[in-house]
Enzyme design. Structure first.
Site, PDB file in Angstrom:
ATOM      1  N   THR A 163      41.869   6.335  36.799  1.00  0.00           N
ATOM      2  CA  THR A 163      43.324   6.455  36.891  1.00  0.00           C
ATOM      3  C   THR A 163      43.849   7.512  35.927  1.00  0.00           C
ATOM      4  O   THR A 163      43.246   7.737  34.868  1.00  0.00           O
ATOM      5  CB  THR A 163      43.965   5.089  36.570  1.00  0.00           C
ATOM      6  OG1 THR A 163      45.369   5.260  36.359  1.00  0.00           O
ATOM      7  CG2 THR A 163      43.378   4.464  35.305  1.00  0.00           C
ATOM      8  N   ASP A 164      45.004   8.095  36.263  1.00  0.00           N
ATOM      9  CA  ASP A 164      45.622   9.054  35.332  1.00  0.00           C
ATOM     10  C   ASP A 164      46.094   8.363  34.047  1.00  0.00           C
ATOM     11  O   ASP A 164      46.359   9.018  33.045  1.00  0.00           O
ATOM     12  CB  ASP A 164      46.780   9.814  36.013  1.00  0.00           C
ATOM     13  CG  ASP A 164      47.919   8.926  36.484  1.00  0.00           C
ATOM     14  OD1 ASP A 164      47.822   7.692  36.368  1.00  0.00           O
ATOM     15  OD2 ASP A 164      48.932   9.475  36.973  1.00  0.00           O
ATOM     16  N   GLU A 165      46.212   7.017  34.087  1.00  0.00           N
ATOM     17  CA  GLU A 165      46.724   6.311  32.903  1.00  0.00           C
ATOM     18  C   GLU A 165      45.779   6.403  31.711  1.00  0.00           C
ATOM     19  O   GLU A 165      46.187   6.120  30.578  1.00  0.00           O
ATOM     20  CB  GLU A 165      47.006   4.840  33.233  1.00  0.00           C
ATOM     21  CG  GLU A 165      48.085   4.696  34.278  1.00  0.00           C
ATOM     22  CD  GLU A 165      48.718   3.318  34.359  1.00  0.00           C
ATOM     23  OE1 GLU A 165      48.474   2.477  33.473  1.00  0.00           O
ATOM     24  OE2 GLU A 165      49.470   3.078  35.319  1.00  0.00           O
ATOM     25  N   TYR A 202      45.208  -2.434  30.199  1.00  0.00           N
ATOM     26  CA  TYR A 202      44.628  -1.972  31.471  1.00  0.00           C
ATOM     27  C   TYR A 202      44.027  -0.578  31.324  1.00  0.00           C
ATOM     28  O   TYR A 202      42.850  -0.355  31.639  1.00  0.00           O
ATOM     29  CB  TYR A 202      45.698  -1.971  32.578  1.00  0.00           C
ATOM     30  CG  TYR A 202      45.318  -1.118  33.771  1.00  0.00           C
ATOM     31  CD1 TYR A 202      44.279  -1.496  34.622  1.00  0.00           C
ATOM     32  CD2 TYR A 202      45.974   0.102  34.029  1.00  0.00           C
ATOM     33  CE1 TYR A 202      43.904  -0.687  35.701  1.00  0.00           C
ATOM     34  CE2 TYR A 202      45.609   0.899  35.110  1.00  0.00           C
ATOM     35  CZ  TYR A 202      44.567   0.501  35.937  1.00  0.00           C
ATOM     36  OH  TYR A 202      44.199   1.296  36.999  1.00  0.00           O
ATOM     37  N   LYS A 233      40.106   0.857  31.525  1.00  0.00           N
ATOM     38  CA  LYS A 233      39.654   1.893  32.468  1.00  0.00           C
ATOM     39  C   LYS A 233      39.040   3.083  31.709  1.00  0.00           C
ATOM     40  O   LYS A 233      38.048   3.668  32.143  1.00  0.00           O
ATOM     41  CB  LYS A 233      40.819   2.367  33.340  1.00  0.00           C
ATOM     42  CG  LYS A 233      41.361   1.332  34.312  1.00  0.00           C
ATOM     43  CD  LYS A 233      40.400   0.934  35.414  1.00  0.00           C
ATOM     44  CE  LYS A 233      40.177   2.020  36.430  1.00  0.00           C
ATOM     45  NZ  LYS A 233      39.331   1.522  37.565  1.00  0.00           N
TER      46      LYS A 233
HETATM   47  P1  NAD Z   1      43.810  -4.006  43.772  1.00  0.00           P
HETATM   48  O1  NAD Z   1      44.265  -4.806  42.601  1.00  0.00           O
HETATM   49  O2  NAD Z   1      44.672  -3.968  45.000  1.00  0.00           O
HETATM   50  O3  NAD Z   1      42.368  -4.511  44.254  1.00  0.00           O
HETATM   51  C1  NAD Z   1      41.326  -4.749  43.358  1.00  0.00           C
HETATM   52  C2  NAD Z   1      40.191  -5.391  44.150  1.00  0.00           C
HETATM   53  O4  NAD Z   1      39.102  -5.626  43.254  1.00  0.00           O
HETATM   54  C3  NAD Z   1      40.547  -6.748  44.759  1.00  0.00           C
HETATM   55  O5  NAD Z   1      40.091  -6.817  46.082  1.00  0.00           O
HETATM   56  C4  NAD Z   1      39.812  -7.738  43.879  1.00  0.00           C
HETATM   57  O6  NAD Z   1      39.467  -8.946  44.546  1.00  0.00           O
HETATM   58  C5  NAD Z   1      38.594  -6.941  43.480  1.00  0.00           C
HETATM   59  N1  NAD Z   1      37.978  -7.417  42.235  1.00  0.00           N
HETATM   60  C6  NAD Z   1      38.610  -7.679  41.061  1.00  0.00           C
HETATM   61  N2  NAD Z   1      37.703  -8.118  40.149  1.00  0.00           N
HETATM   62  C7  NAD Z   1      36.491  -8.096  40.752  1.00  0.00           C
HETATM   63  C8  NAD Z   1      35.169  -8.398  40.324  1.00  0.00           C
HETATM   64  N3  NAD Z   1      34.928  -8.839  39.084  1.00  0.00           N
HETATM   65  N4  NAD Z   1      34.160  -8.253  41.206  1.00  0.00           N
HETATM   66  C9  NAD Z   1      34.403  -7.818  42.482  1.00  0.00           C
HETATM   67  N5  NAD Z   1      35.630  -7.530  42.937  1.00  0.00           N
HETATM   68  C10 NAD Z   1      36.660  -7.652  42.080  1.00  0.00           C
HETATM   69  O7  NAD Z   1      43.518  -2.553  43.233  1.00  0.00           O
HETATM   70  P2  NAD Z   1      43.915  -1.120  43.806  1.00  0.00           P
HETATM   71  O8  NAD Z   1      45.319  -0.830  43.488  1.00  0.00           O
HETATM   72  O9  NAD Z   1      43.412  -1.019  45.181  1.00  0.00           O
HETATM   73  O10 NAD Z   1      43.016  -0.179  42.850  1.00  0.00           O
HETATM   74  C11 NAD Z   1      41.651   0.089  43.173  1.00  0.00           C
HETATM   75  C12 NAD Z   1      41.056   0.973  42.084  1.00  0.00           C
HETATM   76  O11 NAD Z   1      41.811   2.189  42.011  1.00  0.00           O
HETATM   77  C13 NAD Z   1      41.118   0.366  40.689  1.00  0.00           C
HETATM   78  O12 NAD Z   1      39.931   0.671  40.027  1.00  0.00           O
HETATM   79  C14 NAD Z   1      42.303   1.048  40.021  1.00  0.00           C
HETATM   80  O13 NAD Z   1      42.128   1.125  38.630  1.00  0.00           O
HETATM   81  C15 NAD Z   1      42.256   2.412  40.673  1.00  0.00           C
HETATM   82  N6  NAD Z   1      43.553   3.109  40.797  1.00  0.00           N
HETATM   83  C16 NAD Z   1      44.629   2.486  41.344  1.00  0.00           C
HETATM   84  C17 NAD Z   1      45.828   3.184  41.508  1.00  0.00           C
HETATM   85  C18 NAD Z   1      47.051   2.544  42.134  1.00  0.00           C
HETATM   86  O14 NAD Z   1      48.112   3.168  42.131  1.00  0.00           O
HETATM   87  N7  NAD Z   1      46.968   1.341  42.686  1.00  0.00           N
HETATM   88  C19 NAD Z   1      45.899   4.517  41.090  1.00  0.00           C
HETATM   89  C20 NAD Z   1      44.776   5.115  40.507  1.00  0.00           C
HETATM   90  C21 NAD Z   1      43.603   4.404  40.384  1.00  0.00           C
HETATM   91  O1  DAU Z   2      49.065   5.806  37.540  1.00  0.00           O
HETATM   92  C1  DAU Z   2      48.104   5.054  38.222  1.00  0.00           C
HETATM   93  C2  DAU Z   2      48.355   3.581  37.989  1.00  0.00           C
HETATM   94  O2  DAU Z   2      49.525   3.264  38.712  1.00  0.00           O
HETATM   95  C3  DAU Z   2      47.196   2.692  38.414  1.00  0.00           C
HETATM   96  O3  DAU Z   2      46.073   2.980  37.611  1.00  0.00           O
HETATM   97  C4  DAU Z   2      47.572   1.217  38.268  1.00  0.00           C
HETATM   98  O4  DAU Z   2      46.534   0.396  38.744  1.00  0.00           O
HETATM   99  C5  DAU Z   2      48.829   0.961  39.061  1.00  0.00           C
HETATM  100  O5  DAU Z   2      49.239  -0.371  38.851  1.00  0.00           O
HETATM  101  C6  DAU Z   2      49.937   1.920  38.641  1.00  0.00           C
HETATM  102  O6  DAU Z   2      50.427   1.616  37.321  1.00  0.00           O
HETATM  103  P1  DAU Z   2      52.004   1.616  36.991  1.00  0.00           P
HETATM  104  O7  DAU Z   2      52.225   0.768  35.805  1.00  0.00           O
HETATM  105  O8  DAU Z   2      52.543   3.003  36.966  1.00  0.00           O
HETATM  106  O9  DAU Z   2      52.527   0.924  38.345  1.00  0.00           O
HETATM  107  P2  DAU Z   2      53.619  -0.211  38.619  1.00  0.00           P
HETATM  108  O10 DAU Z   2      53.810  -0.263  40.096  1.00  0.00           O
HETATM  109  O11 DAU Z   2      53.342  -1.476  37.902  1.00  0.00           O
HETATM  110  O12 DAU Z   2      54.939   0.415  37.980  1.00  0.00           O
HETATM  111  C7  DAU Z   2      55.418   1.692  38.373  1.00  0.00           C
HETATM  112  C8  DAU Z   2      56.647   1.983  37.519  1.00  0.00           C
HETATM  113  O13 DAU Z   2      57.691   1.065  37.908  1.00  0.00           O
HETATM  114  C9  DAU Z   2      56.428   1.755  36.030  1.00  0.00           C
HETATM  115  O14 DAU Z   2      57.194   2.713  35.310  1.00  0.00           O
HETATM  116  C10 DAU Z   2      56.992   0.355  35.800  1.00  0.00           C
HETATM  117  C11 DAU Z   2      58.125   0.274  36.801  1.00  0.00           C
HETATM  118  N1  DAU Z   2      58.428  -1.093  37.321  1.00  0.00           N
HETATM  119  C12 DAU Z   2      57.405  -1.801  37.861  1.00  0.00           C
HETATM  120  C13 DAU Z   2      57.630  -3.059  38.357  1.00  0.00           C
HETATM  121  C14 DAU Z   2      56.499  -3.877  38.950  1.00  0.00           C
HETATM  122  C15 DAU Z   2      59.716  -1.580  37.291  1.00  0.00           C
HETATM  123  O15 DAU Z   2      60.664  -0.908  36.815  1.00  0.00           O
HETATM  124  N2  DAU Z   2      59.942  -2.840  37.778  1.00  0.00           N
HETATM  125  C16 DAU Z   2      58.948  -3.607  38.296  1.00  0.00           C
HETATM  126  O16 DAU Z   2      59.227  -4.774  38.709  1.00  0.00           O
END
Ligand code: NAD
Ligand code: DAU
Length: 337
Positions: free
Chosen positions: A126-128, A151, A155
């Site tokens: 992730t970019d985070e 988190y 990562k």
């Molecule tokens: P998500 O939370 O929707 O899904 C995570 C999945 O992992 C679920 O199906 C869960 O059951 C499974 N899981 C959790 N713990 C596990 C374990 N111990 N063993 C096997 N499976 C397990 O996540 P997402 O948003 O689809 O993100 C997927 C990946 O992409 C993550 O690694 C996250 O860090 C990365 N990522 C997410 C975003 C985003 O915006 N959502 C952006 C950049 C990177």
């Molecule tokens: O940048 C990549 C990341 O983006 C991934 O690695 C993470 O898994 C994913 O959860 C996401 O992280 P963020 O913290 O940026 O996403 P989130 O959707 O939780 O929040 C996006 C922005 O919105 C953040 O500035 C917090 C704000 N927010 C979020 C929620 C859930 C609110 O203002 N209100 C809310 O209820």
């Protein structure tokens, strides 16, 4: 035929990735290893039940023996690790499971990959991991890691372990670091689906702090195509940023959702900010564009329209994921905030 072990394939991005593979790359065999935590949902891939190029395995990435068996049994060529605890707010409420899955779990996968001399290990990061930006600047692959939440710290630890396995044992790895994804099947704890769900039910939209934090948004299918490009074309040991060149404040996103759904701005409620809230992310995805020819194909306007339409059409999916544990989570996270 390529045989790919996808971990976390029942979650948001993993399920979109598997759908893309099974529909667009029919010469792949996919094993999906998922623990089915609150974020994992087999309904996300219901149409592939019984598909002869897909197998689901219910299990934990911390179970190294299981991972090793799956690699042998299915002659796995590459592993794509999506499995993770992914929600920043949950990591602030309880970091331990983030260490268990994101750090220890990744270590178990790496040990199995090293022991089996796996062809490729792709860590979905992730970019985070880069921390936060002020009004200026952009993350490149050279930006030092400086994660701010439990988190992102977990990562970043995983990224360091992946790199260390490459350096120490010659593991053929890649790491992708993507910005915020949105699209179908995203669990409604994340900003966009949470706001769509609340707006649809005329519930308040909880905006943290002033709502002027900035994220870069990428449609999920474009993240999946980037991962595929890396698997297919990238030399081992390379790290790629992935992003949409699409910075928006949270308030811009929330207002857009309200206007598309025809709901009033009075639903917005500014609530207590997230502790340690990262102000801005911006990602330079020039390397993957130049080296691998990847580009996002969906504009934000198209992507958000598709996403809202999908949630409007998927009321049963949404109703089922917000029952049970979600209610307790929402209550704990947002009540009196
Ligand atoms: P998500 O939370 O929707 O899904 C995570 C999945 O992992 C679920 O199906 C869960 O059951 C499974 N899981 C959790 N713990 C596990 C374990 N111990 N063993 C096997 N499976 C397990 O996540 P997402 O948003 O689809 O993100 C997927 C990946 O992409 C993550 O690694 C996250 O860090 C990365 N990522 C997410 C975003 C985003 O915006 N959502 C952006 C950049 C990177
Ligand atoms: O940048 C990549 C990341 O983006 C991934 O690695 C993470 O898994 C994913 O959860 C996401 O992280 P963020 O913290 O940026 O996403 P989130 O959707 O939780 O929040 C996006 C922005 O919105 C953040 O500035 C917090 C704000 N927010 C979020 C929620 C859930 C609110 O203002 N209100 C809310 O209820």
């Amino acid at each position: 035929m390529k045989s790919i072990l996808v971990t976390g394939g029942a979650g948001f991005i993993g399920s979109n990735f598997i759908r893309m593979m099974l529909t667009e790359y029919p010469d792949c065999f996919v094993v999906n290893l998922d623990k089915l935590t609150y974020a994992g949902n087999l309904e996300n891939l219901a149409e592939f039940r019984g598909h002869n190029q897909y197998r689901f395995v219910h299990g934990d990435i911390c179970d190294g023996a299981l991972v090793g068996r799956l690699i042998d049994e299915h002659h796995i060529d590459a592993l794509v690790n999506f499995a993770a605890e992914t929600h920043v707010d949950r990591s602030i409420a309880g970091p331990q499971v983030f260490i268990d899955t994101n750090v220890t779990g990744t270590l178990c996968l790496l040990e199995a990959a090293r022991d089996k001399n796996l062809g490729r290990f792709l860590q979905v990061s992730t970019d985070e991991v880069y921390g936060a930006l002020g009004a200026e600047g952009i993350f490149t692959e050279q930006t030092p890691l400086s994660p701010n939440s439990p988190y992102s710290a977990s990562k970043a630890a995983a990224d360091h372990l992946v790199r260390a396995f490459g350096h120490t044992w010659g593991l053929r790895y890649n790491i992708t670091r993507c910005s915020n994804n949105y699209g179908p099947y995203q669990f409604p704890e994340k900003l966009i689906p949470l706001m769509i769900h609340n707006a649809l039910h005329d519930k308040e939209l909880p905006v943290y702090g002033d709502g002027l934090q900035v994220r870069d948004w990428l449609y999920v299918h474009d993240h999946c195509t980037a991962i595929w490009r890396v698997l297919e074309q990238a030399p081992p040991g390379e790290i790629y940023n992935v992003g949409g060149c699409n910075e928006k404040t949270n308030l811009e996103i929330v207002n857009l959702i309200l206007s598309r759904l025809g709901k009033p701005q009075t639903l917005i409620r500014h609530v207590k900010d997230r502790p340690g809230h990262d102000r801005r992310y911006a990602i330079d995805a020039g390397k993957i564009m130049r080296q691998l020819g990847w580009q996002p194909s969906v504009t934000f306007e198209q992507g958000i329209a598709r996403t809202i339409d999908w949630y409007l059409r998927s009321d049963q999916w949404l109703a089922s994921v917000v029952s049970g544990e979600y209610q307790c989570y929402y209550e704990k996270m947002y009540r009196n905030r």
